[in-house]
Design a protein around this motif. Structure first.
Motif, PDB file in Angstrom:
ATOM      1  N   VAL A 127      58.417  31.528  23.250  1.00  0.00           N
ATOM      2  CA  VAL A 127      57.369  30.666  22.700  1.00  0.00           C
ATOM      3  C   VAL A 127      57.015  31.128  21.293  1.00  0.00           C
ATOM      4  N   VAL A 128      56.921  32.428  21.089  1.00  0.00           N
ATOM      5  CA  VAL A 128      56.602  32.965  19.757  1.00  0.00           C
ATOM      6  C   VAL A 128      57.710  32.591  18.773  1.00  0.00           C
ATOM      7  N   GLY A 129      58.961  32.768  19.163  1.00  0.00           N
ATOM      8  CA  GLY A 129      60.078  32.415  18.293  1.00  0.00           C
ATOM      9  C   GLY A 129      60.103  30.921  17.978  1.00  0.00           C
ATOM     10  N   ALA A 130      59.885  30.098  18.997  1.00  0.00           N
ATOM     11  CA  ALA A 130      59.864  28.648  18.785  1.00  0.00           C
ATOM     12  C   ALA A 130      58.702  28.237  17.887  1.00  0.00           C
ATOM     13  N   PHE A 131      57.583  28.917  18.030  1.00  0.00           N
ATOM     14  CA  PHE A 131      56.429  28.632  17.177  1.00  0.00           C
ATOM     15  C   PHE A 131      56.740  28.972  15.724  1.00  0.00           C
ATOM     16  N   ASP A 171      47.079  28.549  25.687  1.00  0.00           N
ATOM     17  CA  ASP A 171      47.487  27.873  26.919  1.00  0.00           C
ATOM     18  C   ASP A 171      48.145  28.895  27.843  1.00  0.00           C
ATOM     19  N   ARG A 172      47.729  28.917  29.081  1.00  0.00           N
ATOM     20  CA  ARG A 172      48.258  29.883  30.052  1.00  0.00           C
ATOM     21  C   ARG A 172      49.746  29.677  30.320  1.00  0.00           C
ATOM     22  N   LYS A 173      50.263  28.462  30.077  1.00  0.00           N
ATOM     23  CA  LYS A 173      51.693  28.219  30.340  1.00  0.00           C
ATOM     24  C   LYS A 173      52.597  29.000  29.386  1.00  0.00           C
ATOM     25  N   PHE A 174      52.046  29.568  28.311  1.00  0.00           N
ATOM     26  CA  PHE A 174      52.835  30.330  27.348  1.00  0.00           C
ATOM     27  C   PHE A 174      52.930  31.809  27.691  1.00  0.00           C
ATOM     28  N   ILE A 175      52.304  32.239  28.788  1.00  0.00           N
ATOM     29  CA  ILE A 175      52.318  33.651  29.178  1.00  0.00           C
ATOM     30  C   ILE A 175      53.685  34.007  29.745  1.00  0.00           C
ATOM     31  N   PRO A 178      47.478  35.754  24.953  1.00  0.00           N
ATOM     32  CA  PRO A 178      47.502  34.302  25.176  1.00  0.00           C
ATOM     33  C   PRO A 178      46.259  33.628  24.580  1.00  0.00           C
ATOM     34  N   ILE A 179      46.114  33.762  23.271  1.00  0.00           N
ATOM     35  CA  ILE A 179      45.001  33.149  22.545  1.00  0.00           C
ATOM     36  C   ILE A 179      45.582  32.332  21.385  1.00  0.00           C
ATOM     37  N   GLU A 180      44.713  31.604  20.701  1.00  0.00           N
ATOM     38  CA  GLU A 180      45.156  30.803  19.567  1.00  0.00           C
ATOM     39  C   GLU A 180      45.897  31.695  18.566  1.00  0.00           C
TER      40      GLU A 180
END
Length: 149
Positions: free
Chosen positions: A69-73, A53-57, A107-109
């Motif tokens: 986003v990476v940390g939250a994931f 999703d582009r919103k995670f860039i 920004p990929i799966e």
């Protein structure tokens, strides 16, 4: 999480474990919905998936995933692992997490797997790794502790 009794929550988790359909659980946790989080079970291993999703860039010039986003994931993958593998009576609560950013994430799966390194009656310790196309090239790793009762 929306208001739900502990008994209803435990019933929802047990239904997800039996049906292997985690969407109803993820729908009551708004951040999981925001992340587009999915859970795949392969050979008895649970792999969390962060949707593309582009919103995670975070850095559009590379482009690269935002570190938050990476940390939250990673934290979410650990929580999901606890829900999927442990007998829970309430939602586990994060005590602390230490994230190691190893390389820039595209920004990929993105995939993550958590492993419980020390299960306890009150606290569970986990190690989580995230990767993209190549499992042998993780983009981030984390150690986390959760209060489980």
């Amino acid at each position: 999480m929306t208001a739900m009794s502990a008994e209803d929550f435990v019933a929802l988790i047990n239904t997800a474990k039996d049906s292997k359909d985690w969407r109803p659980v993820f729908e009551i946790i708004p951040y999981f919905t925001f992340l587009g989080l999915r859970l795949e079970e392969t050979d008895g291993k649970f792999i969390s998936v962060l949707s593309e999703d582009r919103k995670f860039i975070g850095n559009p010039t590379l482009p690269a995933l935002h570190g938050g986003v990476v940390g939250a994931f990673l934290e979410s993958a650990a929580l999901v692992h606890l829900l999927a593998t442990q007998e829970v009576t309430q939602l586990p609560k994060i005590i602390n997490i230490t994230v190691e950013y190893l390389r820039s994430g595209k920004p990929i799966e993105t995939y993550a797997e958590a492993v419980i390194t020390k299960p306890g009656r009150r606290v569970a310790n986990l190690r989580i790794e995230a990767w993209q196309k190549d499992r042998n090239k993780p983009i981030a790793a984390a150690h986390a502790n959760f209060l489980v009762s």
